[in-house]
Scaffold this motif. Structure first.
Motif, short mmCIF file in Angstrom:
data_model
loop_
_atom_site.label_atom_id
_atom_site.label_comp_id
_atom_site.label_asym_id
_atom_site.label_seq_id
_atom_site.Cartn_x
_atom_site.Cartn_y
_atom_site.Cartn_z
N MET A 141 -1.12 7.35 -5.22
CA MET A 141 -1.75 6.19 -3.98
C MET A 141 -0.87 7.18 -2.55
O MET A 141 -0.29 8.08 -2.40
CB MET A 141 -0.40 5.39 -4.15
N HIS A 142 -1.73 6.24 -1.63
CA HIS A 142 -1.39 6.09 -0.49
C HIS A 142 -0.48 5.24 1.23
O HIS A 142 -1.14 4.35 0.12
CB HIS A 142 -2.55 7.12 0.85
N HIS A 143 0.63 5.86 1.11
CA HIS A 143 1.34 5.44 2.23
C HIS A 143 0.27 4.45 3.85
O HIS A 143 0.57 3.60 4.43
CB HIS A 143 2.80 5.19 2.49
N ILE A 149 -9.97 0.84 -2.20
CA ILE A 149 -9.24 1.05 -2.09
C ILE A 149 -7.95 0.52 -1.05
O ILE A 149 -7.90 1.92 0.13
CB ILE A 149 -8.39 2.59 -3.39
N PRO A 150 -6.92 -0.32 -1.60
CA PRO A 150 -6.01 -0.28 -0.10
C PRO A 150 -4.83 -0.13 -0.31
O PRO A 150 -4.81 1.18 -0.89
CB PRO A 150 -6.27 -2.23 -0.75
N LEU A 151 -4.11 0.50 1.22
CA LEU A 151 -3.27 1.97 1.00
C LEU A 151 -2.23 0.61 0.06
O LEU A 151 -1.91 0.01 -0.10
CB LEU A 151 -2.69 1.81 2.34
N GLY A 152 -1.27 1.77 -0.22
CA GLY A 152 -0.28 1.62 -1.30
C GLY A 152 -0.84 0.88 -2.57
O GLY A 152 0.23 0.65 -3.24
N VAL A 153 -1.72 1.45 -2.86
CA VAL A 153 -2.59 0.79 -4.32
C VAL A 153 -2.49 1.92 -5.25
O VAL A 153 -3.49 3.07 -4.45
CB VAL A 153 -3.28 -0.42 -3.76
#
Length: 79
Positions: A3-5, A37-41
């Motif tokens: 995932m990415h912040h 892909i939304p951030l934090g997912v």
């Protein structure tokens, strides 16, 4: 599985078939299909077929650096 912040991603399948894990859901995508892909997912991309998988990945967000990757599982031993 990662995932990415600070960034979101949009994957567009150009060739082949993709098996996508996005959060709690998993699904297949074929040529000319896409997903966001939304951030934090948490997310993962796999090639379940024999044809090489080709995608376009569009990244958006405040920061796009590779050090924003949080890995939960990694078959390839990356840190």
């Amino acid at each position: 599985l990662q995932m990415h912040h600070h960034r979101a991603e949009h994957w567009i399948i150009v060739r082949g078939t993709a098996f996508v894990t996005r959060g709690e859901e998993s699904f297949m995508l074929s040529e000319n299909e896409s997903t966001y892909i939304p951030l934090g997912v948490t997310h993962r991309l796999e090639n379940p077929g024999r044809i090489p998988l080709e995608i376009i990945e569009v990244q958006s967000g405040a920061y796009l650096g590779e050090d924003d990757i949080v890995r939960f599982e990694d078959t390839y031993g990356r840190g």
